[in-house]
Design an enzyme around this catalytic site. Structure first.
Site, PDB file in Angstrom:
ATOM      1  N   GLU A 120       0.861  -1.204  -0.153  1.00 61.61           N
ATOM      2  CA  GLU A 120       0.034  -0.004   0.048  1.00 61.61           C
ATOM      3  C   GLU A 120       1.030   1.224   0.079  1.00 61.61           C
ATOM      4  O   GLU A 120       2.017   1.023   0.087  1.00 61.61           O
ATOM      5  CB  GLU A 120      -1.131   0.055   1.187  1.00 61.61           C
ATOM      6  CG  GLU A 120      -2.054  -1.240   1.055  1.00 61.61           C
ATOM      7  CD  GLU A 120      -2.918  -0.795   2.474  1.00 61.61           C
ATOM      8  OE1 GLU A 120      -3.866  -0.136   2.394  1.00 61.61           O
ATOM      9  OE2 GLU A 120      -2.767  -1.437   3.342  1.00 61.61           O
TER      10      GLU A 120
ATOM     11  N   HIS B 272      -8.505  10.571   5.696  1.00 65.13           N
ATOM     12  CA  HIS B 272      -8.348   9.653   4.494  1.00 65.13           C
ATOM     13  C   HIS B 272      -9.041  10.456   3.222  1.00 65.13           C
ATOM     14  O   HIS B 272     -10.164  10.821   3.470  1.00 65.13           O
ATOM     15  CB  HIS B 272      -9.051   8.383   4.492  1.00 65.13           C
ATOM     16  CG  HIS B 272      -8.701   7.260   3.825  1.00 65.13           C
ATOM     17  ND1 HIS B 272      -9.038   7.548   2.204  1.00 65.13           N
ATOM     18  CD2 HIS B 272      -7.903   6.517   3.602  1.00 65.13           C
ATOM     19  CE1 HIS B 272      -8.322   6.389   1.763  1.00 65.13           C
ATOM     20  NE2 HIS B 272      -7.817   5.866   2.504  1.00 65.13           N
TER      21      HIS B 272
ATOM     22  N   ARG C 220      -1.375  10.609   2.042  1.00 66.50           N
ATOM     23  CA  ARG C 220      -2.791  10.812   2.332  1.00 66.50           C
ATOM     24  C   ARG C 220      -3.150  12.272   2.628  1.00 66.50           C
ATOM     25  O   ARG C 220      -4.073  12.862   2.446  1.00 66.50           O
ATOM     26  CB  ARG C 220      -3.255  10.012   3.405  1.00 66.50           C
ATOM     27  CG  ARG C 220      -3.509   8.618   3.084  1.00 66.50           C
ATOM     28  CD  ARG C 220      -3.757   7.579   4.231  1.00 66.50           C
ATOM     29  NE  ARG C 220      -4.155   6.280   3.965  1.00 66.50           N
ATOM     30  CZ  ARG C 220      -4.236   5.177   4.534  1.00 66.50           C
ATOM     31  NH1 ARG C 220      -4.450   5.561   5.879  1.00 66.50           N
ATOM     32  NH2 ARG C 220      -4.623   3.967   4.197  1.00 66.50           N
TER      33      ARG C 220
ATOM     34  N   HIS D 185      -9.871   9.331   9.932  1.00 63.44           N
ATOM     35  CA  HIS D 185      -9.679   7.789   9.812  1.00 63.44           C
ATOM     36  C   HIS D 185      -8.990   7.040  10.911  1.00 63.44           C
ATOM     37  O   HIS D 185      -9.216   6.065  11.317  1.00 63.44           O
ATOM     38  CB  HIS D 185      -8.818   7.566   8.280  1.00 63.44           C
ATOM     39  CG  HIS D 185      -8.668   6.094   7.922  1.00 63.44           C
ATOM     40  ND1 HIS D 185      -9.867   5.327   7.987  1.00 63.44           N
ATOM     41  CD2 HIS D 185      -7.568   5.365   7.554  1.00 63.44           C
ATOM     42  CE1 HIS D 185      -9.377   3.988   7.498  1.00 63.44           C
ATOM     43  NE2 HIS D 185      -8.035   4.269   7.373  1.00 63.44           N
TER      44      HIS D 185
ATOM     45  N   ARG E 146       0.035   7.666  10.288  1.00 69.74           N
ATOM     46  CA  ARG E 146       0.386   6.286  10.479  1.00 69.74           C
ATOM     47  C   ARG E 146       0.702   5.483   8.919  1.00 69.74           C
ATOM     48  O   ARG E 146      -0.085   6.148   8.038  1.00 69.74           O
ATOM     49  CB  ARG E 146      -0.792   5.778  10.823  1.00 69.74           C
ATOM     50  CG  ARG E 146      -0.962   4.178  10.668  1.00 69.74           C
ATOM     51  CD  ARG E 146      -2.420   3.642  11.248  1.00 69.74           C
ATOM     52  NE  ARG E 146      -3.449   4.029  10.700  1.00 69.74           N
ATOM     53  CZ  ARG E 146      -4.131   2.968   9.542  1.00 69.74           C
ATOM     54  NH1 ARG E 146      -3.619   1.967   9.540  1.00 69.74           N
ATOM     55  NH2 ARG E 146      -5.061   3.585   8.956  1.00 69.74           N
TER      56      ARG E 146
END
Ligand SMILES: Cc1cc2nc3c(=O)[nH]c(=O)nc-3n(C[C@H](O)[C@H](O)[C@H](O)COP(=O)(O)OP(=O)(O)OC[C@H]3O[C@@H](n4cnc5c(N)ncnc54)[C@H](O)[C@@H]3O)c2cc1C
Length: 419
Positions: A110, A220, A261, A322, A357
């Site tokens: 990812e 997000h 993000r 998120h 994160r």
């Protein structure tokens, strides 16, 4: 009077993993606000990171630090990475079947990862992990489960925690563990369950337990805009990875969809303000009309059920809260600044995530730090029998939420997102 060895608040991965790893001789109470399944852990789609081999160690650590803008605590990141393999082995021991291709684990990738190191159970990793753990949890005779019960405060005496207070009761314990998750529920747009709204952090603040970096909140960029108070449906980053583009109301691109993000979220938010609108658009057709359904079956099915066909129309999207990187400050054994009180999972701040994160590191944090906490208690357990008069401590249920909203609103970047 109800006296337990350990009370755990929260049935997500952090609370459940800790409960299972605690010694079977301990008398444990697990309290959760709704049903066991109503936790953000259950919603996790993408997967869980693991160190594939020693050659990847430095790069896994570096990817986590880079994503966290180097605000992470490096020793916590090293623990996460070094104990990832034994953590995953434990999940497999409890019955989790990670996806395989030709009998070999199917490692995926990812945003922010420099290699494939994410294990997954199709695109419903959280659900399959939690179902395996819940099955084991229900077999344990030493663990009592209390669902539909909201914890509203801690029982504290002379700088030690001795349990928790719910709306109707008090429960005493030698050790109390908060595993109450993040604070997404206070946001207008969030991917989180609405009942998970920072209760543990608020209880900590009201009892003078140290918290850290509460305004480090991950937004997000691409969640489905709907005119309802329900949590927002996540349109995974990999959709953009496969070519989907973001458009404004004039049908024009205005950002690089593959930036991190925080940058994409900011670009969308600025464009919404400029155009004075509540959402922008995502076109999935660039993925390839014939590929949308086979590559993203869960997303496709959900959109169709909502009456949206991504093969022929744009999706309305909005950035949503998120993940909570900040939380109750803990050491490597999840000890807080209040004796007898521990915090684990998203409610805690181990320093692993820094300011942002890295994708798929949060399930791993719950597993690794939940196990460390359980081992610590197993080795150092000391029994207390207490009864404290608490008549005056029963508080208004709304107070925790109001407190969290006030604190978050102090941060300019996030205050306009709050419900
Ligand atoms: C849509 C979505 C997708 C995600 N995908 C991924 C992914 O692919 N990989 C990854 O690593 N992470 C992912 N995450 C993040 C990850 O799921 C969570 O951060 C992580 O699982 C947190 O686990 P937890 O046990 O700390 O908290 P949670 O799983 O949120 O559990 C919190 C528990 O506390 C209980 N609780 C809260 N307040 C109270 C109270 N006052 N009294 C009693 N009980 C209370 C709740 O009911 C719940 O049971 C995703 C998150 C979301 C929302």
């Amino acid at each position: 009077m109800m006296n337990y060895d350990v009370i755990i608040v929260g049935s997500g991965l952090a609370g459940t993993m800790t409960a299972l790893e605690l010694d079977k001789s301990l008398n444990i109470l697990l309290i959760t606000k709704k049903s066991l399944e109503d936790c953000n852990s259950y919603l996790a789609q993408g997967g869980i990171c693991v160190l594939k081999n020693n050659e990847d160690r430095e790069s896994f650590i570096e990817d986590t630090l880079r994503a966290g803008h180097y605000k992470n605590k490096k020793s916590s990141v090293e623990i996460l990475v070094d104990e990832s393999i034994s953590g995953i082995d434990r999940l497999i021991y409890y019955g989790v079947n990670f996806s395989k291709t030709n009998n070999i684990y199917d490692y995926t990738k990812e945003g922010g990862h420099s290699t494939n190191r994410i294990l997954h159970c199709n695109d419903e990793t959280g659900k399959y992990i939690m179902l395996s753990l819940f099955e084991e949890l229900k077999k344990r005779k030493n663990i009592k489960i209390l669902e539909d019960t909201e914890v509203i405060d801690l029982i504290k005496k002379e700088n030690r925690c001795f349990g928790v207070i719910t709306k109707d009761n008090k429960y005493f314990a030698s050790n109390t563990i908060l595993a109450t998750g993040g604070l997404g529920g206070i946001f207008k747009h969030t991917t989180n369950f609405s009942h998970i709204k920072g209760d543990g952090i608020a209880m900590a603040i009201r009892n003078n337990v140290k918290v850290k970096d509460i305004s480090y909140i991950q937004i997000h960029p691409t969640t489905l805009y709907e005119n309802s108070n329900n949590r927002r449906f996540l349109i995974s980053e990999s959709v953009r990875g496969e070519g989907a583009i973001i458009l404004n109301h004039k049908n024009k691109r205005f950002t690089n969809e593959l930036m991190p993000r925080d940058i994409v979220s900011r670009a969308i938010y600025d464009e919404m303000r400029k155009e004075n609108v509540e959402y922008e658009y995502l076109s999935m057709r660039e993925v390839g009309v014939e590929k949308i359904e086979s590559r993203f079956p869960m997303i496709y099915e959900n959109l169709i059920n909502k009456g949206i066909d991504p093969k022929t129309e744009n999706l309305k999207i909005v950035p949503s809260e998120h993940y909570t990187m900040g939380g109750i400050e803990v050491d490597e054994y999840s000890k807080t600044s209040l004796e007898g009180l521990f915090a684990v999972g998203e409610v805690s701040n181990t320093g692993v995530h820094g300011k942002n994160r890295l994708a798929s590191n949060s399930l791993l944090e719950s597993v690794v730090y939940g196990r460390k906490l359980a081992n610590y208690i197993n080795k150092n357990f000391e029994r207390f029998n207490v009864d404290i008069d608490l008549k005056e401590r029963f508080i208004n249920l709304e107070k925790n939420t109001e407190l969290i909203k006030e604190i978050i609103k102090e941060d300019e970047r996030v205050k306009e997102y709050i419900n």
